[in-house]
Design a protein around this motif. Structure first.
Motif, PDB file in Angstrom:
ATOM      1  N   ALA A  59       0.831  -1.204   0.000  1.00 41.82           N
ATOM      2  CA  ALA A  59       0.000   0.000   0.000  1.00 41.82           C
ATOM      3  C   ALA A  59       0.864   1.251   0.000  1.00 41.82           C
ATOM      4  CB  ALA A  59      -0.926  -0.008   1.211  1.00 41.82           C
ATOM      5  N   ARG A  60       1.914   1.243   0.779  1.00 41.10           N
ATOM      6  CA  ARG A  60       2.791   2.425   0.840  1.00 41.10           C
ATOM      7  C   ARG A  60       3.595   2.591  -0.446  1.00 41.10           C
ATOM      8  NH1 ARG A  60       2.641   0.336   6.102  1.00 41.10           N
ATOM      9  NH2 ARG A  60       1.915   1.881   7.645  1.00 41.10           N
ATOM     10  N   ILE A  61       4.061   1.460  -0.999  1.00 39.72           N
ATOM     11  CA  ILE A  61       4.819   1.516  -2.251  1.00 39.72           C
ATOM     12  C   ILE A  61       3.948   2.052  -3.376  1.00 39.72           C
ATOM     13  CG2 ILE A  61       5.816   0.056  -4.058  1.00 39.72           C
ATOM     14  CD1 ILE A  61       7.766   0.442  -1.882  1.00 39.72           C
ATOM     15  N   SER A  62       2.736   1.524  -3.496  1.00 43.71           N
ATOM     16  CA  SER A  62       1.868   1.961  -4.590  1.00 43.71           C
ATOM     17  C   SER A  62       1.443   3.414  -4.405  1.00 43.71           C
ATOM     18  CB  SER A  62       0.640   1.048  -4.696  1.00 43.71           C
ATOM     19  OG  SER A  62      -0.123   1.065  -3.507  1.00 43.71           O
ATOM     20  N   ALA A  63       1.274   3.853  -3.150  1.00 45.48           N
ATOM     21  CA  ALA A  63       0.913   5.256  -2.909  1.00 45.48           C
ATOM     22  C   ALA A  63       2.046   6.190  -3.328  1.00 45.48           C
ATOM     23  CB  ALA A  63       0.568   5.461  -1.438  1.00 45.48           C
ATOM     24  N   ARG A  64       3.288   5.785  -3.049  1.00 47.50           N
ATOM     25  CA  ARG A  64       4.419   6.621  -3.471  1.00 47.50           C
ATOM     26  C   ARG A  64       4.567   6.652  -4.991  1.00 47.50           C
ATOM     27  NH1 ARG A  64       7.186   4.354   1.175  1.00 47.50           N
ATOM     28  NH2 ARG A  64       8.308   2.862  -0.131  1.00 47.50           N
ATOM     29  N   GLY A  65       4.097   5.588  -5.635  1.00 49.37           N
ATOM     30  CA  GLY A  65       4.220   5.505  -7.085  1.00 49.37           C
ATOM     31  C   GLY A  65       3.150   6.274  -7.838  1.00 49.37           C
ATOM     32  N   TRP A  66       2.140   6.765  -7.137  1.00 45.78           N
ATOM     33  CA  TRP A  66       1.069   7.547  -7.780  1.00 45.78           C
ATOM     34  C   TRP A  66       0.709   8.660  -6.801  1.00 45.78           C
ATOM     35  CZ3 TRP A  66      -0.287   6.767 -12.722  1.00 45.78           C
ATOM     36  CH2 TRP A  66      -1.434   7.392 -13.221  1.00 45.78           C
TER      37      TRP A  66
END
Length: 379
Positions: free
Chosen positions: A100-107
């Motif tokens: 969740a944190r990785i995908s949030a940083r990616g968008w």
């Protein structure tokens, strides 16, 4: 199903197990067609007045009468990386919180604010992911007060309040999903996050794919979401290490035959906006785009990959499965009841997943800033 037909049937769950993943068998109503029993696996989100509410991996809520139960037990959580959780059959091990944190940083949104462990995100309405709350813990307030604060924050920006919640893995938010549904929040979109190893994707051919740090006019001409303004460009270009892939069109000045986007963040590479021109599908272009981006990510030290795909995009799901990806968890966007209209992205659903109409040589490619790869990626 966790309850075998030959085992002694016994109900070994109680209301004290609310919040745990359970497996139950219930007796069907007299006169019902089909099997005599129905099995359900999911998180026990409530047990009130003789009725159990179980939320399945896909976010679907099932109500079961206590009197119909013939068997039930607590089962191990799926996914995650804690001791005791079963190992994943394919792809890298990862917890929901990490992804969740990785995908949030990616968008990334253009504006964000903390409410306890909740992150409120806004980007002028460009995609649901960048304009929703990511709740990864306690908001520091009773739920109704927290939701009131959320609605006030989004209303001040002319946006409908949304929460992005996950189901189907360890530490996901089935209980909060049930709480929102009981308050008449509407589930708008469901997609899945898939993970896989990066190296096998990089082994495919990459002929004709060009990489760039920026999305130029040609790339944007192929991108599914038309009419992009400065806000969209800032979201697309945001992230730790962003790369854009382009397969030039056959004619000079024509839009690209295929495009894609990748964000490299530590061991992870996230794919999105993989799109192929309709007349160029089934030629392997989506796979080539992902392969080129994967090689770049490997060079930067990544080893694992994630993407988002819509649950009904059968072509893209088949492609990702062939590339070694598998489902990790589902996520859903819940919209406030009777909220403001505001700049909404309802016409461009946030599903970060491949485009059903974009088949690769052997399968459909992906779609764009909807989320997912070869048709993956996106909000």
């Amino acid at each position: 199903m966790e309850i075998s037909a030959g085992a002694r049937l016994e109900v070994r769950i109680t209301a004290a197990d609310v919040g745990k993943r359970v497996s139950v068998r219930r007796r069907n109503e007299p006169g019902a067609t089909g099997e005599k029993f129905t099995d359900t696996v999911g998180v026990l989100t409530s047990w009130d007045r003789g009725v159990l509410l179980i939320t399945r991996r896909n976010g679907e809520s099932v109500r079961i009468s206590e009197s119909s139960l013939v068997a039930g037990k607590v089962v191990p959580a799926v996914g995650g990386s804690r001791a005791g959780a079963p190992g994943r059959r394919r792809g890298p091990v990862a917890s929901y919180g990490e992804l969740a944190r990785i995908s949030a940083r990616g968008w990334p949104p253009l504006e964000h604010e903390r409410l306890g462990a909740w992150e409120l995100r806004a980007a002028a309405g460009f995609t649901r992911r960048a304009n929703s709350v990511l709740p990864l813990g306690d908001p520091g307030l009773p739920l109704d007060e927290a939701l009131t604060a959320v609605r006030r924050w989004y209303a001040a920006r002319g946006l409908p309040a949304r929460l992005q919640l996950a189901t189907g893995a360890e530490d996901t938010q089935e209980t909060l999903c049930a709480e929102l549904e009981s308050r008449d929040w509407t589930r708008e979109v469901t997609a899945e996050v898939w993970t896989g190893a990066l190296a096998p994707v990089a082994d495919h051919e990459t002929a004709g794919v060009l990489l760039s740090r920026t999305a130029d006019e040609a790339w944007l001409a192929r991108y599914r979401r038309g009419g992009l303004g400065e806000v969209a460009l800032r979201v697309l270009g945001g992230g730790p290490s962003v790369w854009f892939a382009t397969v030039p069109g056959a004619a000079e000045g024509a839009p690209p035959a295929a495009i894609g986007r990748c964000v490299v963040d530590g061991r992870w590479a996230g794919f999105a906006a993989v799109e192929v021109a309709p007349e160029q599908r089934r030629r392997g272009l989506a796979t080539a785009v992902m392969a080129a981006l994967s090689r770049q990510a490997l060079d930067e030290g990544a080893s694992a990959a994630w993407l988002q795909v819509e649950t009904d995009n059968t072509g893209a799901r088949a492609l990702y499965a062939r590339l070694g990806f598998g489902a990790h968890h589902a996520y859903h966007h819940y919209r406030e009841p009777d909220g403001p209209g505001g700049p909404d992205d309802a016409s461009t659903p946030d599903t970060s997943t491949p485009d059903t109409n974009i088949p690769d040589t052997s399968t459909p490619a992906a779609d764009g800033p909807r989320t997912g790869a070869p048709g993956t990626v996106g909000p």
